[in-house]
Design a protein around this motif. Structure first.
Motif: not given
Length: 475
Positions: A34-59
Motif C-alpha cells: 500500500q505504501c509503494v502503491d501510494n508513492i506510485l499513484a502519479t498524476v496524469a498531467d504533471p505539468g510543463s515549464c511555461a517560459f517567461v523569458q525569451t533568451q535561450n539561456w534564460q529559458q
C-alpha cells in the motif's frame, strides 16, 4: 505494518526527502504494498515549464529552476521528477549541444509524463525528438554518409550494454535510422526520404527495413531488441551469446534502476526478480519499479546506507530544509561547481553514483553550497534593530530567541550555565525539526557539544553544520 525506518528510507529514495506529512500518511497504511502503491499513484498531467523569458539561456535557467522546485516543493508525487531525472541521465541529451531550452523541455516532459509508462514508448519517442537527433548526430545520418553515433549508443548505453551486438548490427541499425532530421531555423523534426537507406538488413538475427513505412524502419530496431532479437554468436560478451536480447535489455535496465534507487551491488535474486517483472509486463515501468521497491533487499541496512546523495538530490534536500525556492537559492552555479547541473549531463553515459561524488574537491564544493544557502536563510538575521530571524522550511528562529540562551546580564553560576546549555540544545532540536532532518545519535552528540559550549553569537552556525551532517549527504 512497515516500520518508520523503512518508510523514511522508501521516501528518501523515491521523493528525495522523508517529509513529515508523507511519513505520517504512509504510517497509516497497513502494508508495504500500500505504501509503494501510494508513492506510485502519479498524476496524469504533471505539468510543463511555461517560459517567461525569451533568451535561450534564460529559458534554460527557468527550466532548471522549475524542475528543482517540482522536486523540492511542487510535485504531488515527486517520483515523477525522480524518474524524469533518471531517464535524463540514461537517454541523455545536453543543452550545450542541443542548443535549445525548448527542445530540452520537450524531452524532459516526455520523461516526466511517460517515465513510469513503457520503456518501448520512451525509447521510440525520444529517438526522433530533435534534442536526441542533434545530441547524437542522427540528424546527419544519411545513406551516402552514415553516422553511427545514435545507432551504436542505442545498443551500447541505452538498451543492451557493451558487447552484446556486433559491428554488423551497428551498420544495420545505422541504415535503419537514416532519414530523420531537423530544421535548424524552426527547431522542428523533418523526415527526408532521400537520405534514407531502405535496403533490407539483418539485425540481431532478425530482418529489418523489409518494406512498409520507411519512417518506422529505425523504430524496428527497438522492437527487435525488446522482442525476438538474439545476441549474436560473435558478440564479445560470451555469457550472453544466443540469449534473447529482451532478457539482456531487462537485466541492463534493471541494474540501472537498482543503482538509482538502492545504490548497492545488485544481488542475483533481485536481478532475477526485476528481469521477470520487466518481461512479464512487456517492459511497463511502473510494475517493474514496484517489484524493486517491494523487494526485501531494498530494505536491508546495506541498501539504506548504500547511496550518497547526488548534487541535485543534495540541493533538493537543502531547498526542502530551508523552504527556499530554487531561484531564491541561486543553486545553478553552485550545482555546476558540485559537478551536476540539470540539462548538462557530462557525456552520453550520464552520471554515476556514490564514489563518483566522493572526493575532496566535490565535498569542498558542497561546503561552499551549504554556506551560500545558509546565508540565504539569514539574509536579515544581523539587521540593525535586532529583529532578524533564521528562516527554515518548517519555521523560523529569531535572533532574540538565540540571544536568550546566553544573555550577558545573567548571573554566572553553574545552574544558569546548565540552563543556557540546555536552551542552546533546544535551539538545535528546533532547527533539525524545521529541516525535517532526523539526526543519528553520533551527529546529535557532536552538534550538542558545539551548541552547549559555543557563545550565543555562534549558534547560527548550526544551520550550516546541519547542512553538512552525514544525514544530509546520504539518501
Amino acid at each position: 505494518m512497515p516500520s518508520q525506518s523503512d518508510i523514511e528510507h522508501l521516501l528518501r529514495r523515491t521523493e528525495y526527502v522523508a517529509r513529515d506529512t508523507r511519513v505520517t500518511e504512509l504510517l497509516s497504511l497497513a502494508t508495504r504494498e500500500q505504501c509503494v502503491d501510494n508513492i506510485l499513484a502519479t498524476v496524469a498531467d504533471p505539468g510543463s515549464c511555461a517560459f517567461v523569458q525569451t533568451q535561450n539561456w534564460q529559458q534554460g535557467a527557468e527550466l532548471a529552476h522549475y524542475w528543482l522546485n517540482r522536486m523540492a516543493h511542487d510535485s504531488p508525487r515527486p517520483i515523477q521528477e525522480k524518474m524524469s531525472f533518471f531517464w535524463h541521465g540514461h537517454f541523455v541529451s545536453s543543452m550545450d549541444k542541443v542548443g535549445s531550452a525548448e527542445l530540452m523541455r520537450e524531452q524532459i516532459d516526455l520523461y516526466r509524463h511517460s517515465g513510469l509508462g513503457n520503456l518501448r514508448h520512451i525509447a521510440i519517442t525520444m529517438a526522433t525528438q530533435v534534442a536526441m537527433l542533434r545530441y547524437l548526430d542522427n540528424n546527419e545520418n544519411k545513406k551516402t554518409s552514415p553516422n553511427q553515433n545514435f545507432a551504436r549508443e542505442l545498443m551500447e548505453l541505452f538498451m543492451l550494454g557493451v558487447g552484446n551486438y556486433t559491428e554488423a548490427d551497428v551498420e544495420a541499425a545505422t541504415a535503419a535510422w537514416t532519414g530523420h532530421g531537423d530544421d535548424w531555423e524552426t527547431d522542428t523534426y523533418v523526415w527526408r526520404i532521400g537520405r534514407h537507406d531502405s535496403s533490407v538488413k539483418s539485425y540481431l538475427g532478425q530482418t529489418i527495413n523489409n518494406g512498409g513505412d520507411p519512417t518506422k524502419h529505425g523504430e524496428e530496431t527497438i522492437h527487435v531488441m525488446l522482442g525476438a532479437g538474439v545476441v549474436p554468436a560473435e558478440a564479445s560478451v560470451g555469457s550472453n551469446r544466443g540469449r534473447p536480447t529482451r532478457d539482456v535489455c531487462a537485466e541492463f535496465i534493471s541494474k540501472k534502476l537498482w543503482a538509482e534507487f538502492a545504490g548497492t551491488p545488485i544481488p542475483a535474486g533481485v536481478l532475477s526478480a526485476l528481469r521477470q517483472a520487466a518481461l512479464t509486463n512487456d517492459f511497463a515501468i511502473k510494475p517493474w519499479l514496484k517489484t524493486l521497491l517491494m523487494h526485501d533487499e531494498f530494505y536491508t541496512t546495506a541498501a539504506k546506507q548504500g547511496r550518497v546523495r547526488t548534487p541535485v538530490e543534495f540541493m533538493v534536500s537543502l531547498l526542502v530544509a530551508t523552504g527556499l525556492r530554487s531561484a531564491d537559492a541561486t543553486p545553478l552555479w553552485l550545482m555546476e561547481g558540485m559537478g551536476q547541473a540539470p540539462l548538462y549531463p557530462p557525456n552520453v553515459s550520464g552520471w554515476k553514483h556514490n564514489s563518483y561524488w566522493i572526493s575532496a574537491s566535490a565535498f569542498g564544493q558542497r561546503v561552499s553550497a551549504a554556506r551560500q544557502i545558509m546565508w540565504r536563510t539569514m539574509r536579515d538575521y544581523w539587521n540593525e534593530n535586532d529583529l532578524g530571524v533564521i528562516r527554515l522550511g518548517g519555521g523560523s528562529i529569531s535572533k532574540q530567541q538565540i540571544e536568550d540562551t546566553s544573555p550577558w546580564h545573567q548571573p554566572s553560576n553553574t545552574a544558569q550555565a546548565a540552563a543556557n546549555a540546555a536552551a542552546r540544545r533546544e535551539i538545535l532540536t528546533r532547527m533539525a525539526n524545521y529541516m525535517q532532518l532526523d539526526l543519528s545519535p553520533t551527529s546529535r552528540q557532536s552538534l550538542d557539544a558545539f551548541a552547549s559550549h559555543s557563545e550565543w553569537w555562534e549558534l547560527n552556525d548550526l544551520v550550516g553544520l546541519l547542512f553538512l551532517t552525514p544525514e544530509m549527504q546520504v539518501a
